[in-house]
Design a protein around this motif. Structure first.
Motif, PDB file in Angstrom:
ATOM      1  N   THR A 548       0.846  -1.199   0.000  1.00  0.00           N
ATOM      2  CA  THR A 548       0.000   0.000   0.000  1.00  0.00           C
ATOM      3  C   THR A 548       0.881   1.248   0.000  1.00  0.00           C
ATOM      4  O   THR A 548       1.973   1.228   0.584  1.00  0.00           O
ATOM      5  CB  THR A 548      -0.868   0.018   1.295  1.00  0.00           C
ATOM      6  N   ILE A 549       0.389   2.315  -0.600  1.00  0.00           N
ATOM      7  CA  ILE A 549       1.117   3.582  -0.482  1.00  0.00           C
ATOM      8  C   ILE A 549       0.195   4.665   0.064  1.00  0.00           C
ATOM      9  O   ILE A 549      -1.032   4.595  -0.053  1.00  0.00           O
ATOM     10  CB  ILE A 549       1.714   4.078  -1.828  1.00  0.00           C
ATOM     11  N   GLN A 550       0.831   5.668   0.677  1.00  0.00           N
ATOM     12  CA  GLN A 550       0.101   6.822   1.199  1.00  0.00           C
ATOM     13  C   GLN A 550       0.997   8.020   0.917  1.00  0.00           C
ATOM     14  O   GLN A 550       2.195   7.970   1.201  1.00  0.00           O
ATOM     15  CB  GLN A 550      -0.096   6.640   2.719  1.00  0.00           C
ATOM     16  N   GLY A 551       0.464   9.058   0.348  1.00  0.00           N
ATOM     17  CA  GLY A 551       1.344  10.204   0.085  1.00  0.00           C
ATOM     18  C   GLY A 551       0.704  11.209  -0.836  1.00  0.00           C
ATOM     19  O   GLY A 551      -0.359  10.975  -1.416  1.00  0.00           O
ATOM     20  N   TYR A 552       1.388  12.367  -0.952  1.00  0.00           N
ATOM     21  CA  TYR A 552       0.857  13.462  -1.748  1.00  0.00           C
ATOM     22  C   TYR A 552       0.689  13.058  -3.216  1.00  0.00           C
ATOM     23  O   TYR A 552      -0.090  13.656  -3.948  1.00  0.00           O
ATOM     24  CB  TYR A 552       1.784  14.680  -1.669  1.00  0.00           C
ATOM     25  N   TYR A 553       1.451  12.054  -3.662  1.00  0.00           N
ATOM     26  CA  TYR A 553       1.351  11.642  -5.073  1.00  0.00           C
ATOM     27  C   TYR A 553      -0.088  11.271  -5.414  1.00  0.00           C
ATOM     28  O   TYR A 553      -0.603  11.626  -6.473  1.00  0.00           O
ATOM     29  CB  TYR A 553       2.272  10.446  -5.347  1.00  0.00           C
ATOM     30  N   PHE A 554      -0.732  10.596  -4.487  1.00  0.00           N
ATOM     31  CA  PHE A 554      -2.135  10.256  -4.737  1.00  0.00           C
ATOM     32  C   PHE A 554      -3.059  11.330  -4.170  1.00  0.00           C
ATOM     33  O   PHE A 554      -3.949  11.831  -4.853  1.00  0.00           O
ATOM     34  CB  PHE A 554      -2.485   8.894  -4.141  1.00  0.00           C
ATOM     35  N   SER A 555      -2.822  11.689  -2.907  1.00  0.00           N
ATOM     36  CA  SER A 555      -3.645  12.753  -2.305  1.00  0.00           C
ATOM     37  C   SER A 555      -3.049  13.236  -0.984  1.00  0.00           C
ATOM     38  O   SER A 555      -2.505  12.452  -0.218  1.00  0.00           O
ATOM     39  CB  SER A 555      -5.064  12.240  -2.042  1.00  0.00           C
ATOM     40  N   ARG A 556      -3.182  14.519  -0.762  1.00  0.00           N
ATOM     41  CA  ARG A 556      -2.838  15.068   0.549  1.00  0.00           C
ATOM     42  C   ARG A 556      -3.945  14.694   1.539  1.00  0.00           C
ATOM     43  O   ARG A 556      -5.021  14.273   1.117  1.00  0.00           O
ATOM     44  CB  ARG A 556      -2.774  16.598   0.473  1.00  0.00           C
ATOM     45  N   PRO A 557      -3.719  14.898   2.846  1.00  0.00           N
ATOM     46  CA  PRO A 557      -4.837  14.733   3.788  1.00  0.00           C
ATOM     47  C   PRO A 557      -5.918  15.763   3.439  1.00  0.00           C
ATOM     48  O   PRO A 557      -5.588  16.911   3.144  1.00  0.00           O
ATOM     49  CB  PRO A 557      -4.202  15.047   5.152  1.00  0.00           C
ATOM     50  N   LEU A 558      -7.171  15.350   3.445  1.00  0.00           N
ATOM     51  CA  LEU A 558      -8.253  16.234   2.982  1.00  0.00           C
ATOM     52  C   LEU A 558      -9.346  16.378   4.031  1.00  0.00           C
ATOM     53  O   LEU A 558      -9.640  15.424   4.763  1.00  0.00           O
ATOM     54  CB  LEU A 558      -8.895  15.638   1.718  1.00  0.00           C
ATOM     55  N   PRO A 559      -9.993  17.558   4.058  1.00  0.00           N
ATOM     56  CA  PRO A 559     -11.177  17.686   4.919  1.00  0.00           C
ATOM     57  C   PRO A 559     -12.306  16.838   4.323  1.00  0.00           C
ATOM     58  O   PRO A 559     -12.266  16.506   3.129  1.00  0.00           O
ATOM     59  CB  PRO A 559     -11.503  19.178   4.858  1.00  0.00           C
ATOM     60  N   THR A 560     -13.322  16.528   5.130  1.00  0.00           N
ATOM     61  CA  THR A 560     -14.341  15.561   4.701  1.00  0.00           C
ATOM     62  C   THR A 560     -14.975  15.844   3.336  1.00  0.00           C
ATOM     63  O   THR A 560     -15.059  14.956   2.493  1.00  0.00           O
ATOM     64  CB  THR A 560     -15.481  15.467   5.744  1.00  0.00           C
ATOM     65  N   HIS A 561     -15.363  17.104   3.108  1.00  0.00           N
ATOM     66  CA  HIS A 561     -16.092  17.369   1.851  1.00  0.00           C
ATOM     67  C   HIS A 561     -15.200  17.126   0.631  1.00  0.00           C
ATOM     68  O   HIS A 561     -15.639  16.599  -0.386  1.00  0.00           O
ATOM     69  CB  HIS A 561     -16.681  18.786   1.844  1.00  0.00           C
ATOM     70  N   GLU A 562     -13.900  17.439   0.776  1.00  0.00           N
ATOM     71  CA  GLU A 562     -13.007  17.217  -0.375  1.00  0.00           C
ATOM     72  C   GLU A 562     -12.727  15.735  -0.565  1.00  0.00           C
ATOM     73  O   GLU A 562     -12.564  15.248  -1.681  1.00  0.00           O
ATOM     74  CB  GLU A 562     -11.687  17.978  -0.173  1.00  0.00           C
ATOM     75  N   LEU A 563     -12.654  15.028   0.559  1.00  0.00           N
ATOM     76  CA  LEU A 563     -12.407  13.596   0.464  1.00  0.00           C
ATOM     77  C   LEU A 563     -13.570  12.909  -0.266  1.00  0.00           C
ATOM     78  O   LEU A 563     -13.383  12.045  -1.126  1.00  0.00           O
ATOM     79  CB  LEU A 563     -12.240  12.975   1.852  1.00  0.00           C
TER      80      LEU A 563
END
Ligand code: C2E
Ligand code: MG
Ligand code: MG
Length: 585
Positions: A548-563
């Motif tokens: 698994t990967i986690q990182g800005y390449y896929f997405s930054r941490p987002l507030p609920t509505h953006e997620l």
């Protein structure tokens, strides 16, 4: 005197003189006695140290000592015992000298009657006892003059004197001193509502607690009312003063029992330091007092240092702490969510909840700015519970709304994890919103593990039995031991961003990552790579079969509505075959 047996030690080497004295004693009336005899100095000293003696009849000319020296040896050996010196007729001067030095009486051998001997013994004992009583009274009076009657602690006078002396010493030897000014919070109210005897008892208990928690070389005094003051000697840094202050803050509020009623009392402490805050007694006390008032104004149960530099830092920290406390209570915290993406399917396979503080004045504050403070102050406990509950609630809301069911990870701080009630707290949070445990993942760091491996393992085992998943966060930054990894009941290993930054160019990191991935596969643990920011990192991670990967390449941490927008867009990593051809759409 009649019934009391007077224990007499007769020191006389001349057997004729000894006989005469013995005879005289036996013929006296009104004197009940028991006689012990010695004929040299060393025997005399031995008897005095082993036996209880009421009076010594002392001949000064002995085989192993003579003249005034005999008296001075015996007297210094037994200052509490009256001595009657036995001299020859031409020894007036010597006799007078012994009287000046503490002998009670002297008798000239061959001249005294039995009555004179008996009277001399009686008066010598009485006079000696009187002198002892007077000395005791003098000492008691002195104690009263320098001590507080209620707590027996030194009073203001003695404290000033000790501080004065300590200052002279510290100035000469370039030492450092601390003065802590302490005032109980809300004492007046207890005194007024519960009565003065309660108040007095409370002051005595506080005095005992203070005494127990500072070194013997330090002085604690009661200044009056509910004010205490402490002199700290032998300190070398400002931090030493801070530590004592914090310790006193911790011990004072333990509940105390007064008439079967539990009372909690806290105190406010102000401190000043020699040489930085002042170099006179008055100045140091005044500044410590001033700092104490500042501590009161900052919300009581607080320690405050006068020193202006530290003062500034402290009040900034204090105001941040107060703001954070308020933020937790009034819902100024937010959760952002960062997707985790499966390298098998390219789809979002989970979310990590990351806390943010939305301050009305300061704006959005990142966890690195307040989590350490929250950990130091204990606020991490209510904060952590808020995160746990909010993440579970949010997940349930999304599930109910029909979104894809995903596990949400939350970060548990070491302090939170060490709470005995942590399992129960997690259980309650899940139950409250009826969320299945498999949708909650907890992230702990290596620091948790290292603090107490056995506790960590048993707690994690319970959580996993409940169905909760566990990830080891920031792997590689602590003291990772592969040995522990083998024993730890975990599902995921999150490799820290610092190992991902420079791959694939950095061969060293690339080799470590390959080894970690292989090892994790052997142990049946999934690998998550944190902080993936570009395509080449992604390619490399896919080549070593990272899960698994986690990182800005896929997405930054987002507030609920953006997620939700991101989820709605069905964004995914397109994983082409061969694995190297991965593109983001
Ligand atoms: P963490 O648990 O390792 O979280 C990952 C951090 O890396 C997050 O920072 C995230 O925004 C950041 N990150 C993710 N991908 C990238 C990337 O590609 N590039 C870069 N430069 N950064 C990336 P964040 O949100 O600032 O959180 C920092 C740390 O604060 C977290 O590290 C975690 O240790 C702690 N934290 C966050 N939320 C909580 C919480 O609710 N409770 C506790 N106890 N700690 C928390
Ligand atoms: Mg984390
Ligand atoms: Mg991390």
């Amino acid at each position: 005197m009649q019934n009391h047996i007077t224990k007499i030690l007769l020191v006389e080497d001349n057997s004729g003189d000894a006989y005469l004295i013995r005879e005289a004693l036996h013929t006296t009336r009104n004197l009940n006695f028991e006689l012990t005899q010695a004929d040299n100095l060393s025997e005399t000293l031995r008897i005095l140290s082993k036996h209880e003696i009421d009076i010594v009849l002392l001949d000064l000319s002995l085989p192993d000592s003579s003249g005034f020296s005999t008296f001075s040896h015996v007297h210094s050996h037994a200052t509490q015992i009256p001595i009657i010196v036995l001299t020859g007729s031409d020894d007036d001067e010597l006799a007078a000298r012994t009287m000046q030095s503490g002998a009670q009486d002297y008798l000239i051998k061959g001249t005294f009657t039995e009555d004179l001997l008996a009277r001399s013994i009686r008066y010598s004992i009485e006079r000696h006892n009187l002198l002892i009583e007077m000395e005791k009274a003098r000492l008691h009076e002195q104690h009263l003059a320098y001590h507080d009657v209620l707590t027996s602690l030194p009073n203001r006078l003695l404290f000033y004197d000790r501080l004065e002396q300590a200052l002279i010493h510290a100035k000469r030897y370039s030492g450092m001193l601390g003065v802590l000014f302490l005032d109980l919070d809300g004492f007046k109210q207890i005194n007024d509502t519960k009565g003065h005897s309660h108040g007095d008892r409370l002051l005595q208990i506080v005095a005992q607690r203070l005494k127990k928690n500072v070194r013997e070389s330090d002085t604690i005094a009661r200044l009056g009312g509910d004010e205490f003051i402490i002199l700290l000697k032998g300190i070398t840094t400002i931090d030493d003063v801070f530590k004592v202050g914090m310790k006193v803050l911790e011990v004072t509020p333990k509940p105390l029992l007064l008439d079967n009623e539990s009372i909690n009392i806290t105190c406010s402490i102000g401190a000043s330091i020699f040489p930085c805050d002042g170099d006179t007694t008055e100045d140091l006390i005044k500044k410590a007092d001033f700092a104490m008032y500042k501590a009161k104004s900052l919300g009581k149960n607080t320690f405050h240092l006068y020193n202006s530099e530290v003062d500034k830092k402290n009040s900034k920290r204090q105001s941040l702490e107060n703001k954070l406390r308020h933020a937790i209570e009034s819902d100024h915290l937010l959760l952002y969510f960062q997707p985790q993406v499966s390298l098998r399917t390219g789809e979002i396979s989970g979310l990590e909840a990351l806390v943010r503080w939305d301050d009305p004045e300061l704006g959005l504050i990142l966890p690195s700015e307040f989590i350490p403070l929250a950990e130091e102050t204990g606020l991490i406990l209510p904060l952590g519970e808020w995160v746990l509950k909010s993440a579970c609630t949010q997940n349930k809301i999304w599930q109910t709304a029909g979104y894809k069911q995903l596990p949400i990870s939350i970060n548990l701080s070491a302090r939170q994890f060490r709470e005995i009630s942590i399992v129960q707290t997690i259980h309650n949070a899940l139950q409250e919103v009826e969320l299945e445990p498999k949708f909650l993942k907890i992230e702990i760091t290596e620091t948790h593990v290292m603090q107490d491996v056995d506790y960590t393992i048993s707690t994690l085992e319970i959580l996993r039995e409940m169905g909760i998943h566990v990830a080891l966060d920031d792997f590689g930054t602590g003291y990772s031991s592969l040995n522990y990894l083998k024993r730890l009941p975990i599902d995921q290993l999150k490799i820290d961003k610092s190992f991902i930054n420079d791959i694939p160019e950095n061969l060293h990191d690339a080799t470590i990552l390959t080894a970690i991935s292989t090892m994790a596969q052997t142990l049946g643990i999934k690998v998550v790579a944190e902080g993936v920011e570009n395509e080449s990192q992604l390619h490399f991670l896919q080549s070593i079969e990272c899960d698994t990967i986690q990182g800005y390449y896929f997405s930054r941490p987002l507030p609920t509505h953006e997620l939700l927008k991101l989820i709605d867009s069905e964004k995914k990593l397109i994983l082409n075959q061969p694995k190297e051809e991965i593109v983001v759409v």
